[in-house]
Design an enzyme around this catalytic site. Structure first.
Site, PDB file in Angstrom:
ATOM      1  N   SER A 165       0.797  -1.233   0.000  1.00 53.49           N
ATOM      2  CA  SER A 165       0.000   0.000   0.000  1.00 53.49           C
ATOM      3  C   SER A 165       0.826   1.278   0.000  1.00 53.49           C
ATOM      4  O   SER A 165       0.335   2.326  -0.401  1.00 53.49           O
ATOM      5  CB  SER A 165      -0.943   0.029   1.205  1.00 53.49           C
ATOM      6  N   HIS A 210      -0.488   6.821   5.991  1.00 56.58           N
ATOM      7  CA  HIS A 210       0.094   6.458   4.706  1.00 56.58           C
ATOM      8  C   HIS A 210       0.522   7.733   3.980  1.00 56.58           C
ATOM      9  O   HIS A 210       0.052   8.826   4.302  1.00 56.58           O
ATOM     10  CB  HIS A 210      -0.906   5.693   3.849  1.00 56.58           C
TER      11      HIS A 210
END
Length: 301
Positions: free
Chosen positions: A55, A282
């Protein structure tokens, strides 16, 4: 009330540690990128670029959904797409997928919305450039998440548990992942003998020092411990890259000072509640662009 409070803490730490640990962290010491060995040229309308990864490569929610399956949450402005737009290969394939482990490079990966074929299937003899961002999920931090949350700023519940008896469980898991990464790199070279290969390290998530509790509810002891332990992950990736004829893109050094504790206009990695489009903990679009810059400097144009 007590049960509800504990449940909320457990959910919070799952999100925290999934982002911080499940996909990697930054090196504990300064490192430098290393260019991949010479190979076929990629760019200017020539070559085939294939991007593999988890990811931190697919970059959920930073842009428009790119490719299938939708469950991989692959964005059209992740670092592979930015690199491809810059160097302009004749062909570009991004098969990165959120949640991927090294096993998902050689085997299919089921997601909540579709199945991603084995990522290595995209690597062919015509491939001239491969970027690989993988390894964090192999270490398996998620199961340990409930033990990391704390209401005490100076606590270190994770360190206390994971080093009990004198054996460091996280260090062991990172060491165990090394051979898996090395095997993947060997397989890439077998499938694409003319390709230049770049292992992409993980960017900085938390700052130096004690962190920013309670915004990220990890005690100072665990922040220091996890920073050191997860620095091992990038160290391992660089070592495997060197041992298996690949370059290494150090994204940790340029992203220091752009961590979750910095201002929304500065950070490359978002916090628990993103201020810019991104998955919690993230990289945002700024971070993906920064990572792309490191890769671009290694592969040229």
């Amino acid at each position: 009330m007590a049960g509800k409070k504990n449940g909320g803490c457990g959910l919070l730490v799952l999100v925290v540690v999934a982002g911080l640990l499940g996909y990697g962290y930054y090196k504990s010491k300064q490192d430098a990128s290393t260019a991949p060995p010479s190979g076929s040229d990629t760019g200017g309308g020539t070559g085939r670029y294939v991007a593999l990864g988890d990811s931190y490569t697919s970059a959920p929610k930073t842009g428009e959904l790119a490719g299938r399956p939708a469950g991989c949450a692959r964005s059209d402005n992740n670092y592979p797409h930015v690199v491809a737009a810059k160097i302009k290969p004749a062909e570009f394939v991004d098969v990165s997928c959120g949640g991927a482990t090294t096993a998902n490079l050689a085997a299919s990966q089921s997601t909540r919305n579709g199945t991603n074929p084995p990522q290595l299937d995209a690597v062919t003899s015509a491939t001239t450039l491969v970027t690989l961002g993988i390894g964090g999920n192999d270490v398996g931090f998620i199961a340990l998440a409930p033990d990391c949350v704390t209401a005490h700023e100076n606590a270190q519940p994770c360190r206390d548990k994971l080093t009990a008896g004198g054996d460091d469980q996280l260090a062991d898991r990172i060491a165990d992942t090394a051979d898996k990464v090395g095997a993947v790199l060997d397989r890439i070279h077998e499938k694409a003998p003319k390709a230049r290969v770049v292992v992409v390290g993980y960017p900085t998530v938390l700052p130096d020092g004690n962190g920013c509790w309670p915004a990220v509810p990890l005690g100072s002891g665990d922040v220091v411990y996890l920073r050191g332990e997860l620095g091992r992950l990038n160290d391992m990736l660089k070592d495997q890259a060197k041992a298996h004829k690949a370059g290494y893109a150090d994204t940790a050094a340029p992203s220091k000072g752009h961590d979750v504790c910095t201002s929304s206009g500065t950070r490359w990695v978002e916090g628990l509640i993103p201020a810019s489009p991104a998955a919690p903990l993230h990289p945002n679009a700024r971070g993906e662009a920064g990572m792309a810059g490191v890769v671009e400097s290694l592969v040229g144009s």
